[in-house]
Design a protein around this motif. Structure first.
Motif, PDB file in Angstrom:
ATOM      1  N   UNK A  36       2.528  -2.548  -2.640  1.00  0.00           N
ATOM      2  CA  UNK A  36       2.872  -3.319  -2.041  1.00  0.00           C
ATOM      3  C   UNK A  36       4.135  -3.286  -1.884  1.00  0.00           C
ATOM      4  N   UNK A  37       5.178  -3.328  -0.833  1.00  0.00           N
ATOM      5  CA  UNK A  37       6.914  -2.751  -0.849  1.00  0.00           C
ATOM      6  C   UNK A  37       7.114  -4.551  -0.533  1.00  0.00           C
ATOM      7  N   UNK A  38       8.501  -5.407  -1.149  1.00  0.00           N
ATOM      8  CA  UNK A  38       9.127  -6.375  -0.293  1.00  0.00           C
ATOM      9  C   UNK A  38      10.416  -5.663   0.393  1.00  0.00           C
ATOM     10  N   UNK A  39      10.321  -6.216   1.603  1.00  0.00           N
ATOM     11  CA  UNK A  39      10.836  -6.502   3.061  1.00  0.00           C
ATOM     12  C   UNK A  39      11.241  -7.272   3.534  1.00  0.00           C
ATOM     13  N   UNK A  40      12.658  -7.583   3.458  1.00  0.00           N
ATOM     14  CA  UNK A  40      13.122  -9.010   4.556  1.00  0.00           C
ATOM     15  C   UNK A  40      12.803 -10.050   3.729  1.00  0.00           C
ATOM     16  N   UNK A  41      12.513  -9.753   2.549  1.00  0.00           N
ATOM     17  CA  UNK A  41      12.015 -11.153   1.287  1.00  0.00           C
ATOM     18  C   UNK A  41      10.459 -11.141   1.618  1.00  0.00           C
ATOM     19  N   UNK A  42       9.623 -10.247   2.237  1.00  0.00           N
ATOM     20  CA  UNK A  42       9.010 -10.175   2.310  1.00  0.00           C
ATOM     21  C   UNK A  42       7.539  -9.274   1.739  1.00  0.00           C
ATOM     22  N   UNK A  43       6.802 -10.057   1.022  1.00  0.00           N
ATOM     23  CA  UNK A  43       5.756  -8.997   0.317  1.00  0.00           C
ATOM     24  C   UNK A  43       4.722  -8.745   1.698  1.00  0.00           C
ATOM     25  N   UNK A  44       4.699  -7.044   1.688  1.00  0.00           N
ATOM     26  CA  UNK A  44       3.345  -6.799   2.485  1.00  0.00           C
ATOM     27  C   UNK A  44       2.703  -5.352   1.782  1.00  0.00           C
ATOM     28  N   UNK A  45       1.580  -5.159   2.701  1.00  0.00           N
ATOM     29  CA  UNK A  45       0.653  -4.114   2.030  1.00  0.00           C
ATOM     30  C   UNK A  45       1.399  -2.958   2.667  1.00  0.00           C
ATOM     31  N   UNK A  46       1.839  -1.754   1.980  1.00  0.00           N
ATOM     32  CA  UNK A  46       2.516  -0.725   2.218  1.00  0.00           C
ATOM     33  C   UNK A  46       1.889   0.479   2.844  1.00  0.00           C
ATOM     34  N   UNK A  47       0.520   0.774   2.033  1.00  0.00           N
ATOM     35  CA  UNK A  47      -0.840   1.444   1.397  1.00  0.00           C
ATOM     36  C   UNK A  47      -1.720   1.192   0.758  1.00  0.00           C
ATOM     37  N   UNK A  48      -3.049   1.068   1.411  1.00  0.00           N
ATOM     38  CA  UNK A  48      -4.017   0.134   0.791  1.00  0.00           C
ATOM     39  C   UNK A  48      -5.450   1.747   0.818  1.00  0.00           C
ATOM     40  N   UNK A  49      -5.853   1.710  -0.901  1.00  0.00           N
ATOM     41  CA  UNK A  49      -6.943   2.876  -0.761  1.00  0.00           C
ATOM     42  C   UNK A  49      -7.940   1.557  -1.517  1.00  0.00           C
ATOM     43  N   UNK A  50      -9.751   1.851  -0.665  1.00  0.00           N
ATOM     44  CA  UNK A  50     -10.184   1.461  -0.738  1.00  0.00           C
ATOM     45  C   UNK A  50     -11.284   2.147  -1.963  1.00  0.00           C
ATOM     46  N   UNK A  51     -11.944   2.270  -3.006  1.00  0.00           N
ATOM     47  CA  UNK A  51     -12.901   2.985  -3.597  1.00  0.00           C
ATOM     48  C   UNK A  51     -14.619   2.346  -3.693  1.00  0.00           C
TER      49      UNK A  51
END
Length: 176
Positions: free
Chosen positions: A120-135
């Motif tokens: 997760x990254x916070x950009x412009x005061x909003x958290x969001x998924x930057x990269x997802x890995x599913x196992x």
């Protein structure tokens, strides 16, 4: 704001992104799914897809939005590590899913256990998924049998209130 309070609020914000993502998938809300990712995010879906999150969302949209498609994603064991950088976090979530599928032999049910590892990254005061890995962890497939607790819940299942796709599901109409 004290650091511990900021950490708790950040973890809650991240948890809510994870929960909104799963609800959006189950309800066929493609805009809701896409909104959980940050611009330029990537997706590695356990060997079945690897690329941009936007391309991943586009690839699953026909299945997720199909009016007869039924899925349920249940998230457990969520661990969020905020680390040293206040704008980067890692989340690991266990997910158990149910999916109704059409097989050559008729309807089937598939149960899957997986883990999702997100950066997760916070950009412009909003958290969001930057990269997802599913196992993928485990799977159990079974022929479909919907008798609603062997007919004991409701002798006529037509009386049951059933979930629907976006925007027809009750969750989009507000809470009564």
């Amino acid at each position: 704001m004290p650091d511990r309070l900021r950490e708790l609020l950040d973890k809650q914000d991240i948890y809510e992104v994870l929960a909104r993502y799963l609800r959006a998938v189950d309800r066929g809300d493609i805009e809701g799914v896409a909104a959980c990712y940050l611009p330029g995010a990537t997706e590695d879906h356990g060997g079945v897809f690897s690329g941009s999150a936007a391309d991943y969302v586009a690839s699953v949209a026909p299945v997720v939005t199909h009016p007869r498609g039924r899925t349920m994603h249940c998230m457990t064991n969520v661990l969020i590590d905020l680390g040293d950088d206040p704008d980067i976090a890692q989340a690991e979530s266990y997910v158990t899913t149910f999916t109704r599928v059409r097989t050559p032999d008729g309807p089937g049910h598939s149960f899957v256990g997986a883990r999702i590892i997100d950066r997760f990254e916070r950009r412009e005061d909003r958290w969001g998924i930057a990269h997802r890995t599913l196992v993928w962890e485990w799977n159990h497939d079974a022929p479909a049998s919907e008798t609603w607790i062997f007919g004991m819940l409701a002798p006529d299942p037509a009386v049951l209130v059933r979930g629907g796709k976006h925007p027809d599901d009750p969750v989009y109409g507000g809470v009564a």
